[in-house]
Design a protein around this motif. Sequence first.
Motif, PDB file in Angstrom:
ATOM      1  N   VAL A   1      56.066  34.626  24.799  1.00 29.20           N
ATOM      2  CA  VAL A   1      56.859  35.314  23.790  1.00 29.20           C
ATOM      3  C   VAL A   1      58.764  35.140  23.988  1.00 29.20           C
TER       4      VAL A   1
ATOM      5  N   GLY B   1      57.292  37.281  32.911  1.00 20.77           N
ATOM      6  CA  GLY B   1      56.478  37.715  32.494  1.00 20.77           C
ATOM      7  C   GLY B   1      56.682  36.972  30.993  1.00 20.77           C
TER       8      GLY B   1
ATOM      9  N   SER C   1      57.659  35.342  29.309  1.00 17.63           N
ATOM     10  CA  SER C   1      59.265  35.206  27.889  1.00 17.63           C
ATOM     11  C   SER C   1      60.136  34.285  28.551  1.00 17.63           C
TER      12      SER C   1
ATOM     13  N   VAL D   1      54.657  43.569  20.532  1.00 17.69           N
ATOM     14  CA  VAL D   1      54.227  43.365  22.081  1.00 17.69           C
ATOM     15  C   VAL D   1      55.157  44.510  22.621  1.00 17.69           C
ATOM     16  N   GLU D   2      54.454  44.018  23.986  1.00 16.53           N
ATOM     17  CA  GLU D   2      54.277  45.234  25.230  1.00 16.53           C
ATOM     18  C   GLU D   2      54.142  44.746  26.501  1.00 16.53           C
ATOM     19  N   LEU D   3      54.891  45.215  27.236  1.00 16.11           N
ATOM     20  CA  LEU D   3      54.568  44.189  28.257  1.00 16.11           C
ATOM     21  C   LEU D   3      53.586  44.956  29.303  1.00 16.11           C
TER      22      LEU D   3
ATOM     23  N   TRP E   1      65.038  44.695  32.150  1.00  8.55           N
ATOM     24  CA  TRP E   1      65.475  43.731  30.707  1.00  8.55           C
ATOM     25  C   TRP E   1      66.382  44.468  30.253  1.00  8.55           C
TER      26      TRP E   1
ATOM     27  N   ALA F   1      59.929  46.637  21.294  1.00 11.99           N
ATOM     28  CA  ALA F   1      58.540  46.319  22.562  1.00 11.99           C
ATOM     29  C   ALA F   1      58.616  47.217  23.238  1.00 11.99           C
TER      30      ALA F   1
ATOM     31  N   ARG G   1      56.320  49.197  27.089  1.00  5.83           N
ATOM     32  CA  ARG G   1      56.185  49.033  28.442  1.00  5.83           C
ATOM     33  C   ARG G   1      55.167  49.544  28.777  1.00  5.83           C
TER      34      ARG G   1
ATOM     35  N   TRP H   1      53.599  39.853  29.115  1.00  4.65           N
ATOM     36  CA  TRP H   1      53.728  40.142  27.730  1.00  4.65           C
ATOM     37  C   TRP H   1      52.034  40.056  26.263  1.00  4.65           C
TER      38      TRP H   1
END
Length: 194
Positions: free
Chosen positions: A41, A53, A55, A79-81, A91, A121, A123, A132
């Motif tokens: 990502v 992650g 990214s 997008v999700e972590l 972050w 985003a 988490r 991600w």
Amino acid sequence: MDFFAGVFGWTVIADPGGSFTGWVGDRLAAQVVAGHGGWRVVFGGDGARELSGGSGVDTGRVLHGPWAPVPRVGEPCWVELMVAEPDDGYWAAELGWETRVESEDFALFLSARHGGPRPVAGRLRTSRSSGWVPYFAVDSVEQTCVRVSELDGRVLVEPLVVPTGLVASVVGPHGGECVVLERPAGWGGTWSAG
């Protein structure tokens, strides 16, 4: 690339050096780079650099996100972590995001980069930490799951309703786990109103 093009209806273009891009109309949806494993990502920000992650940051125009047009079918829409141990401060320091904790296991990252703060985003604390995970817009989660199976992919999480909307988690025959989100009204589905 062929699997995801078949699932999302991308037009695929071969690029120099063995990479491929997947397009939805005139919008870039994804790029496959030879030798890279999994999704990567790329966020907009100051100073191109690698982040954790899977990214990174690029200084170019952001193609998808809370200030972009409504996602079309086949385009990234969230997008999700996915992490076992959250480090929200990382972050915030790297991208200037604020964190809004929604539950013990879920938080939203908000950005005010282009105006008032918007969800950029999510988490999720999970025992299956995978970095991600991109979400892609689809017309029908159910029909997309059928198509995934027809193309020898797997449905990892059957369709269910979560705060983002109706989703399912899928993976191609060669990897690339992602989430499909049914008819998102904007970036992040129901979070777009957030």
